[in-house]
Design a protein around this motif. Structure first.
Motif, PDB file in Angstrom:
ATOM      1  N   GLU A 610       0.833  -1.207   0.000  1.00 26.22           N
ATOM      2  CA  GLU A 610       0.000   0.000   0.000  1.00 26.22           C
ATOM      3  C   GLU A 610       0.869   1.260   0.000  1.00 26.22           C
ATOM      4  OE1 GLU A 610      -1.408   3.482   1.569  1.00 26.22           O
ATOM      5  OE2 GLU A 610      -0.574   2.116   3.077  1.00 26.22           O
ATOM      6  N   SER A 611       1.878   1.274   0.872  1.00 25.39           N
ATOM      7  CA  SER A 611       2.730   2.465   0.921  1.00 25.39           C
ATOM      8  C   SER A 611       3.617   2.573  -0.316  1.00 25.39           C
ATOM      9  CB  SER A 611       3.584   2.441   2.192  1.00 25.39           C
ATOM     10  OG  SER A 611       4.418   1.278   2.216  1.00 25.39           O
ATOM     11  N   GLY A 612       4.006   1.407  -0.901  1.00 26.12           N
ATOM     12  CA  GLY A 612       4.872   1.430  -2.081  1.00 26.12           C
ATOM     13  C   GLY A 612       4.152   1.775  -3.355  1.00 26.12           C
ATOM     14  N   ALA A 613       2.828   1.696  -3.344  1.00 26.59           N
ATOM     15  CA  ALA A 613       2.076   2.007  -4.561  1.00 26.59           C
ATOM     16  C   ALA A 613       2.357   3.437  -5.041  1.00 26.59           C
ATOM     17  CB  ALA A 613       0.571   1.809  -4.301  1.00 26.59           C
ATOM     18  N   LYS A 614       2.539   4.357  -4.096  1.00 28.28           N
ATOM     19  CA  LYS A 614       2.821   5.749  -4.468  1.00 28.28           C
ATOM     20  C   LYS A 614       4.117   5.845  -5.249  1.00 28.28           C
ATOM     21  CE  LYS A 614       3.618  10.303  -2.423  1.00 28.28           C
ATOM     22  NZ  LYS A 614       3.683  11.084  -1.171  1.00 28.28           N
ATOM     23  N   LYS A 615       5.134   5.041  -4.822  1.00 24.85           N
ATOM     24  CA  LYS A 615       6.441   5.076  -5.486  1.00 24.85           C
ATOM     25  C   LYS A 615       6.336   4.687  -6.947  1.00 24.85           C
ATOM     26  CE  LYS A 615      10.941   5.013  -5.948  1.00 24.85           C
ATOM     27  NZ  LYS A 615      11.764   6.237  -5.934  1.00 24.85           N
ATOM     28  N   TRP A 616       5.392   3.772  -7.253  1.00 22.20           N
ATOM     29  CA  TRP A 616       5.282   3.241  -8.614  1.00 22.20           C
ATOM     30  C   TRP A 616       4.166   3.897  -9.424  1.00 22.20           C
ATOM     31  CZ3 TRP A 616       9.361   0.576  -9.993  1.00 22.20           C
ATOM     32  CH2 TRP A 616      10.129  -0.027  -8.973  1.00 22.20           C
ATOM     33  N   GLY A 617       3.574   4.928  -8.871  1.00 21.58           N
ATOM     34  CA  GLY A 617       2.532   5.627  -9.616  1.00 21.58           C
ATOM     35  C   GLY A 617       1.281   4.782  -9.796  1.00 21.58           C
ATOM     36  N   ALA A 618       1.091   3.806  -8.919  1.00 23.22           N
ATOM     37  CA  ALA A 618      -0.066   2.903  -9.014  1.00 23.22           C
ATOM     38  C   ALA A 618      -1.008   3.168  -7.845  1.00 23.22           C
ATOM     39  CB  ALA A 618       0.402   1.452  -9.008  1.00 23.22           C
ATOM     40  N   SER A 716       1.114  10.769 -11.135  1.00 22.89           N
ATOM     41  CA  SER A 716       2.094   9.950 -11.839  1.00 22.89           C
ATOM     42  C   SER A 716       1.415   8.676 -12.303  1.00 22.89           C
ATOM     43  CB  SER A 716       3.275   9.628 -10.914  1.00 22.89           C
ATOM     44  OG  SER A 716       4.280   8.892 -11.617  1.00 22.89           O
ATOM     45  N   ASN A 717       2.186   7.850 -13.008  1.00 24.82           N
ATOM     46  CA  ASN A 717       1.718   6.520 -13.396  1.00 24.82           C
ATOM     47  C   ASN A 717       2.943   5.647 -13.618  1.00 24.82           C
ATOM     48  OD1 ASN A 717       2.606   6.813 -16.193  1.00 24.82           O
ATOM     49  ND2 ASN A 717       0.809   8.171 -16.436  1.00 24.82           N
ATOM     50  N   PRO A 718       2.800   4.305 -13.715  1.00 27.93           N
ATOM     51  CA  PRO A 718       3.966   3.427 -13.836  1.00 27.93           C
ATOM     52  C   PRO A 718       4.868   3.757 -15.017  1.00 27.93           C
ATOM     53  CG  PRO A 718       2.040   2.149 -13.245  1.00 27.93           C
ATOM     54  CD  PRO A 718       1.556   3.541 -13.545  1.00 27.93           C
ATOM     55  N   SER A 719       4.321   4.175 -16.149  1.00 32.69           N
ATOM     56  CA  SER A 719       5.163   4.498 -17.306  1.00 32.69           C
ATOM     57  C   SER A 719       6.062   5.686 -17.001  1.00 32.69           C
ATOM     58  CB  SER A 719       4.284   4.796 -18.525  1.00 32.69           C
ATOM     59  OG  SER A 719       3.591   3.642 -18.962  1.00 32.69           O
ATOM     60  N   LEU A 720       5.521   6.721 -16.353  1.00 31.31           N
ATOM     61  CA  LEU A 720       6.315   7.887 -16.004  1.00 31.31           C
ATOM     62  C   LEU A 720       7.383   7.532 -14.981  1.00 31.31           C
ATOM     63  CD1 LEU A 720       3.506  10.611 -15.788  1.00 31.31           C
ATOM     64  CD2 LEU A 720       5.122  10.219 -17.664  1.00 31.31           C
ATOM     65  N   VAL A 721       6.999   6.671 -13.999  1.00 27.76           N
ATOM     66  CA  VAL A 721       7.962   6.269 -12.974  1.00 27.76           C
ATOM     67  C   VAL A 721       9.137   5.547 -13.616  1.00 27.76           C
ATOM     68  CG1 VAL A 721       8.319   4.734 -10.996  1.00 27.76           C
ATOM     69  CG2 VAL A 721       6.295   6.208 -11.095  1.00 27.76           C
ATOM     70  N   PHE A 722       8.866   4.613 -14.528  1.00 31.08           N
ATOM     71  CA  PHE A 722       9.954   3.857 -15.149  1.00 31.08           C
ATOM     72  C   PHE A 722      10.759   4.727 -16.118  1.00 31.08           C
ATOM     73  CE2 PHE A 722       8.234   0.018 -13.325  1.00 31.08           C
ATOM     74  CZ  PHE A 722       9.346  -0.799 -13.204  1.00 31.08           C
ATOM     75  N   GLN A 723      10.150   5.747 -16.697  1.00 33.41           N
ATOM     76  CA  GLN A 723      10.935   6.686 -17.503  1.00 33.41           C
ATOM     77  C   GLN A 723      11.993   7.362 -16.632  1.00 33.41           C
ATOM     78  OE1 GLN A 723       9.059   9.437 -20.344  1.00 33.41           O
ATOM     79  NE2 GLN A 723       7.147   8.221 -20.141  1.00 33.41           N
ATOM     80  N   GLN A 724      11.605   7.745 -15.420  1.00 37.00           N
ATOM     81  CA  GLN A 724      12.548   8.392 -14.513  1.00 37.00           C
ATOM     82  C   GLN A 724      13.622   7.422 -14.061  1.00 37.00           C
ATOM     83  OE1 GLN A 724      12.657  11.758 -13.660  1.00 37.00           O
ATOM     84  NE2 GLN A 724      14.646  11.105 -12.863  1.00 37.00           N
ATOM     85  N   ILE A 725      13.227   6.146 -13.755  1.00 41.98           N
ATOM     86  CA  ILE A 725      14.224   5.163 -13.319  1.00 41.98           C
ATOM     87  C   ILE A 725      15.227   4.898 -14.436  1.00 41.98           C
ATOM     88  CG2 ILE A 725      14.543   2.751 -12.634  1.00 41.98           C
ATOM     89  CD1 ILE A 725      11.864   2.891 -11.210  1.00 41.98           C
ATOM     90  N   VAL A 726      14.733   4.766 -15.669  1.00 43.83           N
ATOM     91  CA  VAL A 726      15.618   4.507 -16.819  1.00 43.83           C
ATOM     92  C   VAL A 726      16.572   5.694 -17.019  1.00 43.83           C
ATOM     93  CG1 VAL A 726      15.680   4.271 -19.329  1.00 43.83           C
ATOM     94  CG2 VAL A 726      14.096   2.897 -17.968  1.00 43.83           C
ATOM     95  N   ALA A 727      16.018   6.899 -16.887  1.00 44.83           N
ATOM     96  CA  ALA A 727      16.856   8.088 -17.041  1.00 44.83           C
ATOM     97  C   ALA A 727      17.970   8.104 -16.002  1.00 44.83           C
ATOM     98  CB  ALA A 727      16.006   9.354 -16.946  1.00 44.83           C
ATOM     99  N   ASP A 728      17.619   7.733 -14.760  1.00 45.88           N
ATOM    100  CA  ASP A 728      18.645   7.687 -13.701  1.00 45.88           C
ATOM    101  C   ASP A 728      19.705   6.648 -14.023  1.00 45.88           C
ATOM    102  OD1 ASP A 728      17.297   9.649 -12.370  1.00 45.88           O
ATOM    103  OD2 ASP A 728      16.263   8.270 -10.997  1.00 45.88           O
ATOM    104  N   TYR A 729      19.290   5.488 -14.529  1.00 47.01           N
ATOM    105  CA  TYR A 729      20.251   4.419 -14.820  1.00 47.01           C
ATOM    106  C   TYR A 729      21.139   4.765 -16.025  1.00 47.01           C
ATOM    107  CZ  TYR A 729      18.476   1.051 -11.420  1.00 47.01           C
ATOM    108  OH  TYR A 729      18.146   0.391 -10.263  1.00 47.01           O
ATOM    109  N   MET A 744      13.716  -0.576  -2.166  1.00 46.76           N
ATOM    110  CA  MET A 744      12.982   0.552  -1.588  1.00 46.76           C
ATOM    111  C   MET A 744      13.602   0.903  -0.246  1.00 46.76           C
ATOM    112  SD  MET A 744       8.974  -0.349  -2.344  1.00 46.76           S
ATOM    113  CE  MET A 744       8.477   1.141  -1.487  1.00 46.76           C
ATOM    114  N   HIS A 745      13.849   2.176  -0.027  1.00 48.60           N
ATOM    115  CA  HIS A 745      14.441   2.616   1.224  1.00 48.60           C
ATOM    116  C   HIS A 745      13.413   3.277   2.136  1.00 48.60           C
ATOM    117  CE1 HIS A 745      18.457   1.655  -0.246  1.00 48.60           C
ATOM    118  NE2 HIS A 745      18.136   2.272  -1.410  1.00 48.60           N
ATOM    119  N   GLU A 746      12.186   3.389   1.648  1.00 48.65           N
ATOM    120  CA  GLU A 746      11.103   3.933   2.470  1.00 48.65           C
ATOM    121  C   GLU A 746      10.085   2.826   2.719  1.00 48.65           C
ATOM    122  OE1 GLU A 746      11.219   4.963  -0.801  1.00 48.65           O
ATOM    123  OE2 GLU A 746      12.723   6.525  -0.649  1.00 48.65           O
ATOM    124  N   LYS A 747       9.297   3.003   3.784  1.00 48.47           N
ATOM    125  CA  LYS A 747       8.211   2.058   4.063  1.00 48.47           C
ATOM    126  C   LYS A 747       7.078   2.275   3.071  1.00 48.47           C
ATOM    127  CE  LYS A 747       8.907   1.237   8.996  1.00 48.47           C
ATOM    128  NZ  LYS A 747       8.310   1.280  10.324  1.00 48.47           N
TER     129      LYS A 747
END
Length: 747
Positions: A610-618, A716-729, A744-747
């Motif tokens: 539930e708390s991680g859903a925000k991280k993934w835009g879901a 946000s949404n999962p596609s936007l989240v993964f765009q940011q992760i890919v950009a970071d990588y 994940m480093h947050e709860k």
């Protein structure tokens, strides 16, 4: 636990005494007594196949329709009787008893001829017993002192005032009285003396009759006395106990009650197909004896062997029969009453009534024992015990009568037993209803009424403690709740939460979920407990998707109300996390206050979803375990989007996670295209093709159902989240050993 039976005993100590006491009073009524006699008749008929044959010395001769039609009409000239009696004596019978009244003189010549036949039989050693009857008026016999050889029984100990009695008697005619003995044949009618039932069935025929102050034997007793050559002066009577008849071999003890009556053990009929006395036609026996001893030219069946026999002569012809009901038949010759009584005496086959104090004492004792052993059992066990107890008592009563001629009262004890079971089972039902109300009170606000009913039917009471069960844990939380809760007045906030939580809880319970608790705006629930269901993961997934759909409708309603609600409310969304696994579920807390809840590492993982859903835009995130369990029971009904593998805070193992996109029938084609592109991008991502992954995630982002620019509350949404992760990588590539896991480093 050991105190429970004593608690029940203290609560119901009065029940056996009250129920059986009332049954005892009921047993004194005529209605119950007559019904009780009927049940004894049923037992009497039931035992017929199991009983031995009658004493072979007993024979019944009936003046029947055959005799009336082919020999002589009733009443016949008395020389016919004399001739039959003499021929029976020639056949060496021991006793002939006449259950026929010959109490008035008719034709002197005919009367004298009968007396001559009796005298001849007497000289051959056969006793003849004539019938006498009580009379309400003086008769010649009463006024005469000439009783012939018959003498009263003088050795009587006890009160004879309750004997069947009269001041006068109609005795055999003088010429017959001089050469034969007599015995009393009458059985009083109901109301005069209770020796027959209201239905007219003789039950306890008198063995002794008091005429004036003198006591005389009945026809049955006189027959037995003369069969054993015992004169009246040797017979002893103890009223209420027995008649003692001393024979050469032994002393016969005939049990009688205080009225001088025998409890008749009626076994044998004369006209039935089985278990009968040998019944002979008056005409057939007379012609058979004449053919054998007088004129061989007479054509007649050979008579039976009557040597040493007891022969009873009676009347049973249509329209002129000495007949009535018996325990075995609706219409039967009444001489069978005397014949069955004689059979009882000759064979010692007496019926006994079990004393009522013994029956009721045992019933009360067993009633208290039942309270100790069964009172706190379930209603089903109590009902089974009640049926078993009733059947066992009926079987005992039947067995006792069939094999030992012991009469157990049946109706009143069963009524008392039934009353006691009604009290005990009724109390248990009330207790279980209270227990059900406890369960409903405890769980009614957490689970659906259907689940409450299933818990109630299980019979388990709420108690402290838990057990391990596979469940699907459900956690939900309102996005941005802290922000708008600070800006709203408390009353409006409560109104908002009540409306939102009502919708969520109704859907939860409709899908069979169990509410664990509310934590502010958060909803914690479980599927698969307290009542196990196999498809708990499918139910949880459907619930999450239905909640999102219901929230869409709430947002539209709030938006239609304009400025009544702040913008943050009109754009409110909720995030949900699901995980399937083992958990300890049960009532947890203190011994005075506890809640039905769940706990385990798998439950904590659901909270991380539930708390991680925000991280993934879901807005709904679940584990691989939930996805697999859902598809095992729902197939492809729920559409999932894989989001890779993550390591949540507090765990070392990577967990595959998935977004719940929607129900198959509700997902648009554009969304399916989005999922296809996203999946290809995820493959590129795991293959370190950052450029290819970025392009695919860009294209899938354009097709996402939740767009920050168009969907209320979406950031946000999962596609936007993964765009940011890919950009970071692309700027900071992961180490060579990277396997696609995101930490994940947050709860």
């Amino acid at each position: 636990m050991r105190r429970f039976p004593f608690k029940s005993l203290r609560a119901l100590w009065w029940a056996p005494l009250a129920c059986y006491g009332l049954a005892m009073l009921l047993n004194q009524t005529d209605l119950v007594r007559q019904f009780e006699w009927r049940t004894l008749d049923w037992r009497t008929r039931y035992r017929v196949p199991f009983q031995p044959p009658p004493d072979p010395r007993l024979h019944l001769v009936l003046f029947d329709d055959d005799t009336e039609a082919n020999l002589v009409s009733w009443p016949p000239p008395r020389q016919w009787h004399g001739q039959l009696i003499e021929l029976v004596s020639v056949a060496e019978a021991k006793v002939l008893a006449m259950d026929v009244f010959i109490t008035s003189e008719r034709d002197p010549e005919s009367d004298q001829a009968m007396a001559a036949g009796v005298q001849a039989a007497r000289e051959r050693g056969m006793a003849v017993i004539s019938g006498a009857v009580r009379s309400d008026f003086p008769t010649e016999a009463t006024e005469s002192t000439r009783l012939g050889p018959t003498q009263p029984i003088r050795q009587v100990v006890g009160d004879t005032s309750r004997f069947v009695s009269a001041q006068f008697a109609a005795l055999p005619i003088p010429v017959l009285r001089e050469v034969s003995h007599f015995g009393f044949v009458d059985v009083p009618k109901f109301g005069e003396e209770r020796v027959v039932s209201a239905s007219g069935i003789p039950r306890t025929p008198p063995m002794l009759v008091r005429i004036g102050d003198a006591v005389y034997p009945s026809l049955s007793l006189a027959t037995v006395m003369h069969y054993f050559d015992v004169p009246a002066d040797r017979v002893r009577v103890t009223v209420g106990e027995a008649i003692y008849v001393p024979t050469k071999d032994r002393e016969l003890r005939i049990p009688i009650d205080e009225r001088g009556c025998l409890f008749l053990n009626y076994r044998y009929e004369a006209l039935d197909a089985e278990s009968v006395f040998p019944a002979l036609s008056y005409r057939g026996l007379l012609l058979g004896l004449m053919a054998k001893y007088v004129d061989p030219q007479i054509e007649a069946p050979a008579p039976p062997d009557l040597k040493g026999a007891i022969v009873m002569v009676g009347l049973f012809e249509t329209g002129n029969a000495d007949a009535g009901p018996s325990p075995r038949a609706e219409y039967t010759p009444l001489p069978l009453v005397h014949l069955n009584a004689i059979n009882n005496i000759l064979t010692g086959d007496y019926a006994h009534k079990v004393p009522e104090n013994q029956i009721w004492g045992l019933a009360v004792l067993l009633g208290y024992l039942g309270l100790l052993v069964l009172a706190d059992r379930s209603v089903l066990v109590l009902m089974g015990g009640a049926v078993l107890g009733a059947v066992a008592y009926v079987a005992l009563a039947l067995w006792a009568w069939v094999y030992a001629s012991w009469w157990f009262d049946l109706i009143a004890p069963l009524v008392g037993f039934g009353g006691l079971q009604f009290v005990v089972i009724g109390r248990r039902i009330i207790e279980e209803q209270r227990s059900k109300q406890e369960i409903k009170g405890m769980f009614g606000t957490y689970v659906s009424p259907e689940l409450v009913e299933r818990m109630v039917q299980s019979g388990a009471k709420p108690q402290l403690g838990g057990h391990t069960e596979e469940i699907t844990a459900y956690f939900s939380d309102i996005q941005g709740y802290s922000g708008f809760s600070e800006a709203m007045p408390p009353a409006r906030l409560v109104e908002l939460l009540n409306e939102y939580l009502t919708v969520c809880t109704d859907i939860l319970q409709e899908e069979g979920g169990t509410l664990d608790k509310y934590i502010g705006d958060a909803v914690v629930a479980m599927f698969g407990a307290p009542v196990p269901v196999k498809d708990h993961a499918l139910r949880a997934c459907v619930t999450a998707l239905r909640v999102h759909h219901a929230l869409d409708e709430l947002r539209q309603r709030w938006a239609a109300q304009g400025e009544a609600w702040p913008l943050s409310v009109r754009q409110m969304r909720t995030r949900i996390g699901l995980n399937t696994g083992l958990a300890v579920v049960g009532n947890m807390g203190s011994r005075t206050r506890f809640n039905y809840t769940m706990t385990s590492d798998d439950v904590n993982l659901a909270a991380r979803m539930e708390s991680g859903a925000k991280k993934w835009g879901a807005y709904t995130l679940c584990t691989e375990a939930t996805k697999a369990a859902c598809q095992a029971h729902g197939g492809d009904r729920v559409i999932f989007r894989p989001l890779g593998r993550i390591v949540v805070k507090g765990r070392a193992q990577a967990v595959p996670i998935h977004e719940l996109v929607g129900l198959k029938e509700q997902v648009a084609a554009q969304t399916l295209d989005c999922l296809g592109l996203f999946g290809q991008g995820l493959d590129k991502y795991h293959g370190r093709d950052w450029v290819g992954a970025a392009e695919l995630f860009r294209r899938s982002a354009e097709l996402e159902p939740n767009q920050p620019s168009r969907s209320p509350g979406v950031t946000s949404n999962p596609s936007l989240v993964f765009q940011q992760i890919v950009a970071d990588y692309r700027l900071n590539p992961p180490p060579p050993e990277w396997n696609g896991v995101y930490v994940m480093h947050e709860k």
